[in-house]
Design a protein around this motif. Structure first.
Motif, mmCIF file in Angstrom:
data_model
loop_
_atom_site.group_PDB
_atom_site.id
_atom_site.type_symbol
_atom_site.label_atom_id
_atom_site.label_comp_id
_atom_site.label_asym_id
_atom_site.label_seq_id
_atom_site.Cartn_x
_atom_site.Cartn_y
_atom_site.Cartn_z
ATOM 1 N N ALA A 133 2.465 14.165 -3.277
ATOM 2 C CA ALA A 133 3.422 13.084 -3.511
ATOM 3 C C ALA A 133 2.782 11.771 -3.123
ATOM 4 C CB ALA A 133 4.677 13.319 -2.688
ATOM 5 N N LEU A 134 3.135 10.735 -3.854
ATOM 6 C CA LEU A 134 2.695 9.382 -3.560
ATOM 7 C C LEU A 134 3.939 8.548 -3.276
ATOM 8 C CD1 LEU A 134 0.225 7.526 -3.405
ATOM 9 C CD2 LEU A 134 0.507 7.083 -5.841
ATOM 10 N N ASP A 135 4.129 8.197 -2.004
ATOM 11 C CA ASP A 135 5.305 7.438 -1.596
ATOM 12 C C ASP A 135 5.194 5.985 -2.028
ATOM 13 O OD1 ASP A 135 6.294 9.718 -0.361
ATOM 14 O OD2 ASP A 135 5.478 9.168 1.597
ATOM 15 N N MET A 189 0.843 -1.174 0.000
ATOM 16 C CA MET A 189 0.000 0.000 0.000
ATOM 17 C C MET A 189 0.894 1.245 0.000
ATOM 18 S SD MET A 189 -3.380 0.841 2.186
ATOM 19 C CE MET A 189 -3.989 -0.699 1.611
ATOM 20 N N ARG A 190 0.512 2.218 -0.810
ATOM 21 C CA ARG A 190 1.289 3.449 -0.917
ATOM 22 C C ARG A 190 0.652 4.543 -0.066
ATOM 23 N NH1 ARG A 190 2.722 4.304 -7.090
ATOM 24 N NH2 ARG A 190 4.180 5.768 -6.169
ATOM 25 N N ARG A 191 1.450 5.534 0.306
ATOM 26 C CA ARG A 191 0.990 6.636 1.153
ATOM 27 C C ARG A 191 0.996 7.948 0.377
ATOM 28 N NH1 ARG A 191 -1.820 4.783 5.270
ATOM 29 N NH2 ARG A 191 -0.768 2.994 6.129
ATOM 30 N N GLN A 206 -7.952 10.617 2.723
ATOM 31 C CA GLN A 206 -7.396 9.311 3.101
ATOM 32 C C GLN A 206 -6.008 9.209 2.492
ATOM 33 O OE1 GLN A 206 -9.327 5.818 1.434
ATOM 34 N NE2 GLN A 206 -10.409 7.077 -0.056
ATOM 35 N N ASP A 207 -5.048 8.764 3.282
ATOM 36 C CA ASP A 207 -3.670 8.748 2.785
ATOM 37 C C ASP A 207 -3.194 7.379 2.333
ATOM 38 O OD1 ASP A 207 -3.375 7.541 5.256
ATOM 39 O OD2 ASP A 207 -1.650 8.749 5.851
ATOM 40 N N ALA A 208 -3.929 6.332 2.620
ATOM 41 C CA ALA A 208 -3.556 4.990 2.186
ATOM 42 C C ALA A 208 -4.160 4.720 0.811
ATOM 43 C CB ALA A 208 -4.046 3.956 3.186
ATOM 44 N N VAL A 209 -3.285 4.372 -0.140
ATOM 45 C CA VAL A 209 -3.718 4.151 -1.521
ATOM 46 C C VAL A 209 -3.399 2.713 -1.907
ATOM 47 C CG1 VAL A 209 -3.466 4.907 -3.912
ATOM 48 C CG2 VAL A 209 -3.235 6.571 -2.045
ATOM 49 N N ASP A 210 -4.433 1.923 -2.168
ATOM 50 C CA ASP A 210 -4.162 0.556 -2.599
ATOM 51 C C ASP A 210 -4.039 0.512 -4.126
ATOM 52 O OD1 ASP A 210 -6.720 0.119 -3.800
ATOM 53 O OD2 ASP A 210 -7.537 -0.562 -1.900
ATOM 54 N N GLU A 211 -3.651 -0.621 -4.619
ATOM 55 C CA GLU A 211 -3.333 -0.778 -6.043
ATOM 56 C C GLU A 211 -4.508 -0.423 -6.957
ATOM 57 O OE1 GLU A 211 -1.774 -4.363 -8.843
ATOM 58 O OE2 GLU A 211 -0.915 -4.216 -6.828
#
Length: 64
Positions: free
Chosen positions: A61-63, A1-3, A37-42
């Motif tokens: 930015a997407l970490d 999961m990306r932030r 929401q800061d959690a980004v799933d695929e």
């Protein structure tokens, strides 16, 4: 999961992010970006990447 991160100090309130990914971004009462929401799933990644690319002041930015 990306932030997902946003730099409110850079934001000029263009709202491109909100248009591209309304589930992730809003503008607060001052007209600057607010991350909902800061959690980004695929499955959501393409939508959020578009929002990050479309920010004219590079406040997002997407970490990895």
């Amino acid at each position: 999961m990306r932030r997902l991160r946003a730099d409110k100090g850079k934001c000029d309130g263009h709202a491109n992010c909100q248009i591209a990914a309304p589930d992730f971004f809003d503008l607060d009462e001052d007209g600057t970006v607010e991350v909902l929401q800061d959690a980004v799933d695929e499955s959501q990644q393409a939508e959020v990447e578009e929002a990050v690319r479309n920010c004219p002041v590079q406040a997002l930015a997407l970490d990895r």
